[in-house]
Design a protein around this motif. Structure first.
Motif, mmCIF file in Angstrom:
data_model
loop_
_atom_site.group_PDB
_atom_site.id
_atom_site.type_symbol
_atom_site.label_atom_id
_atom_site.label_comp_id
_atom_site.label_asym_id
_atom_site.label_seq_id
_atom_site.Cartn_x
_atom_site.Cartn_y
_atom_site.Cartn_z
ATOM 1 N N ASP A 28 -0.631 1.001 7.881
ATOM 2 C CA ASP A 28 -0.593 0.516 6.253
ATOM 3 C C ASP A 28 -0.454 1.483 5.198
ATOM 4 O O ASP A 28 -0.646 1.135 4.214
ATOM 5 C CB ASP A 28 -1.930 -0.363 6.173
ATOM 6 C CG ASP A 28 -3.282 0.467 6.474
ATOM 7 O OD1 ASP A 28 -3.823 0.852 5.420
ATOM 8 O OD2 ASP A 28 -3.489 1.018 7.559
ATOM 9 N N GLN A 29 -0.352 2.788 5.649
ATOM 10 C CA GLN A 29 0.029 3.743 4.823
ATOM 11 C C GLN A 29 1.263 4.204 4.854
ATOM 12 O O GLN A 29 1.723 5.388 4.356
ATOM 13 C CB GLN A 29 -1.071 5.144 4.794
ATOM 14 C CG GLN A 29 -2.614 4.614 4.816
ATOM 15 C CD GLN A 29 -2.938 4.015 3.369
ATOM 16 O OE1 GLN A 29 -2.360 4.945 2.344
ATOM 17 N NE2 GLN A 29 -3.188 3.022 3.164
ATOM 18 N N ALA A 30 2.099 3.440 5.590
ATOM 19 C CA ALA A 30 3.563 3.673 5.910
ATOM 20 C C ALA A 30 3.694 4.921 6.518
ATOM 21 O O ALA A 30 4.976 5.573 6.644
ATOM 22 C CB ALA A 30 4.559 3.759 4.393
ATOM 23 N N ARG A 90 4.427 -5.735 5.422
ATOM 24 C CA ARG A 90 4.975 -4.402 5.381
ATOM 25 C C ARG A 90 3.696 -3.586 5.268
ATOM 26 O O ARG A 90 2.759 -4.071 4.890
ATOM 27 C CB ARG A 90 5.925 -4.298 4.337
ATOM 28 C CG ARG A 90 7.289 -5.162 4.490
ATOM 29 C CD ARG A 90 7.981 -5.386 3.176
ATOM 30 N NE ARG A 90 7.184 -5.986 2.075
ATOM 31 C CZ ARG A 90 7.715 -7.198 1.306
ATOM 32 N NH1 ARG A 90 8.869 -7.674 1.564
ATOM 33 N NH2 ARG A 90 6.889 -7.510 0.500
ATOM 34 N N PRO A 91 3.874 -2.366 5.516
ATOM 35 C CA PRO A 91 2.708 -1.486 5.111
ATOM 36 C C PRO A 91 1.953 -1.748 3.665
ATOM 37 O O PRO A 91 0.820 -1.795 3.852
ATOM 38 C CB PRO A 91 3.496 0.139 5.059
ATOM 39 C CG PRO A 91 4.457 -0.215 5.963
ATOM 40 C CD PRO A 91 5.027 -1.633 5.772
ATOM 41 N N ALA A 92 2.796 -1.766 2.769
ATOM 42 C CA ALA A 92 1.811 -2.029 1.510
ATOM 43 C C ALA A 92 1.267 -3.340 1.595
ATOM 44 O O ALA A 92 0.063 -3.297 0.788
ATOM 45 C CB ALA A 92 2.873 -2.066 0.456
ATOM 46 N N ASP A 93 1.710 -4.405 2.170
ATOM 47 C CA ASP A 93 1.229 -5.649 2.269
ATOM 48 C C ASP A 93 -0.226 -5.570 3.051
ATOM 49 O O ASP A 93 -1.133 -5.962 2.730
ATOM 50 C CB ASP A 93 2.088 -6.633 2.965
ATOM 51 C CG ASP A 93 3.380 -6.829 2.149
ATOM 52 O OD1 ASP A 93 3.166 -7.168 0.836
ATOM 53 O OD2 ASP A 93 4.619 -7.195 2.721
ATOM 54 N N TRP A 94 -0.058 -4.844 4.011
ATOM 55 C CA TRP A 94 -1.451 -4.453 4.791
ATOM 56 C C TRP A 94 -2.344 -3.518 4.297
ATOM 57 O O TRP A 94 -3.533 -3.967 4.328
ATOM 58 C CB TRP A 94 -0.830 -4.055 6.288
ATOM 59 C CG TRP A 94 -0.486 -4.974 7.281
ATOM 60 C CD1 TRP A 94 0.872 -4.890 7.930
ATOM 61 C CD2 TRP A 94 -0.959 -6.021 7.939
ATOM 62 N NE1 TRP A 94 0.980 -5.837 8.834
ATOM 63 C CE2 TRP A 94 0.036 -6.607 8.560
ATOM 64 C CE3 TRP A 94 -1.922 -6.827 7.217
ATOM 65 C CZ2 TRP A 94 -0.172 -7.873 9.263
ATOM 66 C CZ3 TRP A 94 -2.248 -8.117 7.936
ATOM 67 C CH2 TRP A 94 -1.335 -8.724 8.802
ATOM 68 N N ALA A 95 -1.847 -2.865 3.325
ATOM 69 C CA ALA A 95 -2.642 -1.966 2.644
ATOM 70 C C ALA A 95 -3.610 -2.768 1.703
ATOM 71 O O ALA A 95 -4.639 -2.700 1.666
ATOM 72 C CB ALA A 95 -2.038 -0.805 1.999
ATOM 73 N N ASP A 96 -2.774 -3.733 0.961
ATOM 74 C CA ASP A 96 -3.575 -4.685 0.049
ATOM 75 C C ASP A 96 -4.641 -5.586 0.757
ATOM 76 O O ASP A 96 -5.606 -5.665 0.288
ATOM 77 C CB ASP A 96 -2.520 -5.381 -0.735
ATOM 78 C CG ASP A 96 -1.771 -4.720 -1.711
ATOM 79 O OD1 ASP A 96 -2.077 -3.721 -1.920
ATOM 80 O OD2 ASP A 96 -0.470 -5.562 -2.023
ATOM 81 N N SER A 112 2.916 -2.553 11.201
ATOM 82 C CA SER A 112 4.381 -3.355 10.881
ATOM 83 C C SER A 112 5.389 -2.718 11.864
ATOM 84 O O SER A 112 5.463 -1.424 11.978
ATOM 85 C CB SER A 112 4.663 -3.035 9.297
ATOM 86 O OG SER A 112 3.893 -3.376 8.498
#
Length: 167
Positions: A28-30, A90-96, A112
């Motif tokens: 989640d941090q790409a 996507r990583p940003a979606d999972w981070a949120d 992801s």
């Protein structure tokens, strides 16, 4: 409109080292994540669609209860949620997602992958999923992997005995 079916996971996941599945994964941090990094600790894994409000939220509640039970028993376990739709998870979606739900513990991973990696992992875990219009539909399935990456058992109904998912 006919549903585009992307069945994955019709076979059994038994006796397969899931950690050797490989694939291309981002956390989640790409950051690049290799499933091999999970080796050495039992792992509970599920696949989810971040935009899902029914099955995935149920899976999350089960995983949160499982974490509480593991804490109570002083049992170390990885908890991994893998996105089913590379275009939406996507990583940003999972981070949120992680931040909104305050799931900040280091033993939780949100991953992801690309289409091929996602299909292959779903198949090995026995997770069936398909597209229905703009949505990704899928089974409820949470799998316990040994420290070596072998499937020990799975939960296919949300009301099954939770303790079965702990080593």
């Amino acid at each position: 409109m006919a549903a585009l079916v992307l069945f994955a996971g019709l076979g059994s996941a038994c006796a397969q080292d899931i950690y050797r599945t490989g694939g291309r994964w981002l956390d989640d941090q790409a950051r690049t994540f290799r499933l091999e990094e999970l080796r050495g600790t039992p792992t509970v894994v599920t696949m989810a669609y971040g935009a899902c409000r029914r099955v995935c939220s149920t899976s999350l509640r089960v995983l949160e209860r499982l974490q509480a039970l593991a804490d109570e028993r002083h049992t170390a376990v990885n908890i991994v949620v893998v996105g089913l739709d590379p275009s939406q998870d996507r990583p940003a979606d999972w981070a949120d997602y992680r931040a909104e739900r305050k799931l900040n513990r280091a033993n939780w991973q949100f991953l992801s992958g690309d289409e091929a990696s996602t299909r292959q992992l779903a198949s090995r875990l026995g997770v069936r999923y398909w597209r229905y219009g703009e949505h990704t539909m899928h089974d409820f399935r949470i799998v316990l992997l040994s420290a070596q990456g072998l499937t020990i058992r799975s939960m296919d109904q949300f009301d099954q005995e939770l303790a079965l998912l702990l080593p």
